[in-house]
Write a protein that holds these residues in place. Sequence first.
Motif, PDB file in Angstrom:
ATOM      1  N   THR A  48      48.273  39.696  30.036  1.00 44.25           N
ATOM      2  CA  THR A  48      48.538  39.721  31.478  1.00 44.25           C
ATOM      3  C   THR A  48      48.632  38.311  32.046  1.00 44.25           C
ATOM      4  OG1 THR A  48      46.159  39.929  31.896  1.00 44.25           O
ATOM      5  CG2 THR A  48      47.462  41.971  31.802  1.00 44.25           C
ATOM      6  N   THR A  49      49.039  37.354  31.214  1.00 45.93           N
ATOM      7  CA  THR A  49      49.233  35.988  31.690  1.00 45.93           C
ATOM      8  C   THR A  49      50.226  35.980  32.835  1.00 45.93           C
ATOM      9  OG1 THR A  49      48.833  35.140  29.466  1.00 45.93           O
ATOM     10  CG2 THR A  49      49.907  33.661  31.024  1.00 45.93           C
ATOM     11  N   ARG A  50      49.842  35.290  33.898  1.00 48.67           N
ATOM     12  CA  ARG A  50      50.706  35.244  35.077  1.00 48.67           C
ATOM     13  C   ARG A  50      52.059  34.623  34.738  1.00 48.67           C
ATOM     14  NH1 ARG A  50      51.268  35.089  40.505  1.00 48.67           N
ATOM     15  NH2 ARG A  50      52.499  33.371  41.311  1.00 48.67           N
ATOM     16  N   ARG A  51      53.111  35.197  35.325  1.00 46.62           N
ATOM     17  CA  ARG A  51      54.466  34.719  35.057  1.00 46.62           C
ATOM     18  C   ARG A  51      55.269  34.678  36.347  1.00 46.62           C
ATOM     19  NH1 ARG A  51      58.669  37.209  30.548  1.00 46.62           N
ATOM     20  NH2 ARG A  51      60.589  36.340  31.425  1.00 46.62           N
ATOM     21  N   GLU A  52      56.150  33.672  36.439  1.00 47.01           N
ATOM     22  CA  GLU A  52      57.124  33.581  37.527  1.00 47.01           C
ATOM     23  C   GLU A  52      58.480  33.241  36.944  1.00 47.01           C
ATOM     24  OE1 GLU A  52      56.384  31.639  41.268  1.00 47.01           O
ATOM     25  OE2 GLU A  52      54.297  31.312  40.738  1.00 47.01           O
ATOM     26  N   GLY A  53      59.533  33.591  37.668  1.00 51.98           N
ATOM     27  CA  GLY A  53      60.873  33.247  37.218  1.00 51.98           C
ATOM     28  C   GLY A  53      61.922  33.576  38.253  1.00 51.98           C
ATOM     29  N   LEU A  54      63.163  33.213  37.924  1.00 50.90           N
ATOM     30  CA  LEU A  54      64.344  33.581  38.693  1.00 50.90           C
ATOM     31  C   LEU A  54      65.150  34.536  37.830  1.00 50.90           C
ATOM     32  CD1 LEU A  54      65.823  30.296  40.240  1.00 50.90           C
ATOM     33  CD2 LEU A  54      64.939  32.251  41.499  1.00 50.90           C
ATOM     34  N   PRO A  74      62.759  30.661  33.771  1.00 46.47           N
ATOM     35  CA  PRO A  74      61.327  30.538  34.028  1.00 46.47           C
ATOM     36  C   PRO A  74      61.027  29.551  35.143  1.00 46.47           C
ATOM     37  CG  PRO A  74      61.830  30.310  31.686  1.00 46.47           C
ATOM     38  CD  PRO A  74      63.126  30.221  32.424  1.00 46.47           C
ATOM     39  N   ILE A  75      59.948  29.822  35.881  1.00 46.23           N
ATOM     40  CA  ILE A  75      59.408  28.918  36.902  1.00 46.23           C
ATOM     41  C   ILE A  75      57.942  28.692  36.580  1.00 46.23           C
ATOM     42  CG2 ILE A  75      58.844  28.656  39.363  1.00 46.23           C
ATOM     43  CD1 ILE A  75      61.257  30.322  40.050  1.00 46.23           C
ATOM     44  N   ASP A  76      57.462  27.481  36.816  1.00 48.20           N
ATOM     45  CA  ASP A  76      56.044  27.180  36.623  1.00 48.20           C
ATOM     46  C   ASP A  76      55.219  28.255  37.330  1.00 48.20           C
ATOM     47  OD1 ASP A  76      53.437  26.214  36.716  1.00 48.20           O
ATOM     48  OD2 ASP A  76      54.009  24.171  37.247  1.00 48.20           O
ATOM     49  N   PRO A  77      54.355  28.976  36.612  1.00 50.49           N
ATOM     50  CA  PRO A  77      53.603  30.080  37.231  1.00 50.49           C
ATOM     51  C   PRO A  77      52.615  29.646  38.293  1.00 50.49           C
ATOM     52  CG  PRO A  77      52.857  29.683  34.989  1.00 50.49           C
ATOM     53  CD  PRO A  77      54.098  28.867  35.164  1.00 50.49           C
TER      54      PRO A  77
END
Length: 394
Positions: A48-54, A74-77
């Motif tokens: 469940t590691t946090r993730r962000e992206g476009l 990917p975006i820095d989470p």
Amino acid sequence: MKTAIHWTFAALATFIPIGTATAEILAVMNYESKPADQLKSLKLSGDTTRREGLAIIDVDPESPNFGKIVSDIPIDPATVAHHIFYDRTMSKAYITGLQQPALQVLDLTTNPYRLSTVETPPCNVAEDVILDEANERWYLTCMGSAKVIVGDVASDEVLGEIELPGTYPHGLAINSAIDRILVTSTITADLTSPDEFISVVRASDLKPLGKIKMSDAESPSKVAPVEVFFVPGAEPATAIVTNMFGHTLEALVWDEGAQDFIRETIFNFAEHGAAVPLEIYFNDDTNPDRMYVTTAMKPGHLHIFDISEGPTKPKLLKQVVTADGAHHVGFTPDFRYGFVQNSFINLPDMRDGSVSVVDLESGEVVASMDTLKNAGFNPNSLTLLPEWNHLAGH
């Protein structure tokens, strides 16, 4: 489904080459991991590691690739990417972050797309990026820093700052014809103390001129004005404001003689069973007859108004139920479809995670794009890629 989040997303991310579908409408969305309680309800477990992206996704309900991911950047989470704003040529997109002080820029003139970073002075809780009419300057609101940073669109160099002590800048609108900038003061960065003012700034020299209270109620009214936009082509100049916690639409009408604005409440969403108005859009760049407003809670709605009799006399035509957290909307150039992103900064009861496809003529939801939602993510903002997008007064 006892599958790790990143594998669930990867399985859904069936990449398709841009331009190969028989029909497609591509949207770009910044997304982040859902909160732990929502992941549990979706029966998603594992890593469940946090993730962000476009994510660029086909949202055309008539496409055989509806809901398929074309590209994932990917975006820095640690960013907590928030809003996406185009410059007026739609050649680049600015992406703000609630946690990182830098502004990110997506170059849309090259493919594959690449993100770059614009270093700005400290900007805590970066919210909106608004462009002037000439597409020469951008204005970045810093809700946690009591200021607005001003930059050059061509070079993305920082030109200056507007200091607004004691305020929480979020929304911004500029009207060069009357030499005014309006900046909403919304809420403290910890989301505990809503404000009630709009700051008025002289556009030519960036000098603050005063404040306008956005409610008749006794202070502190806590109405939290959040977004403000000038109605394209309106005479006299008229700005529309969403009072997030006051649940109203306010109009600020320019009085040329007094060189000031007159405030008027023009719609109350609470009287129609809706709450937390957020974004405002218009269907024409010069003479709109439709206005679109989202409300986030609960359920979320897209409200379609007739403003042909003037922007201060909106007539509600349709109140479309989308899903909890209705926030940003992408519009096709012919205004056949509106794509409503249903998630408002991961807040309880406002974070469904879907995208509702609305037929704007019938006022009906014709499809739901659940790719991100089903993979354990919430989209935080949405716009269509330039080929398919209308700026809708932004």
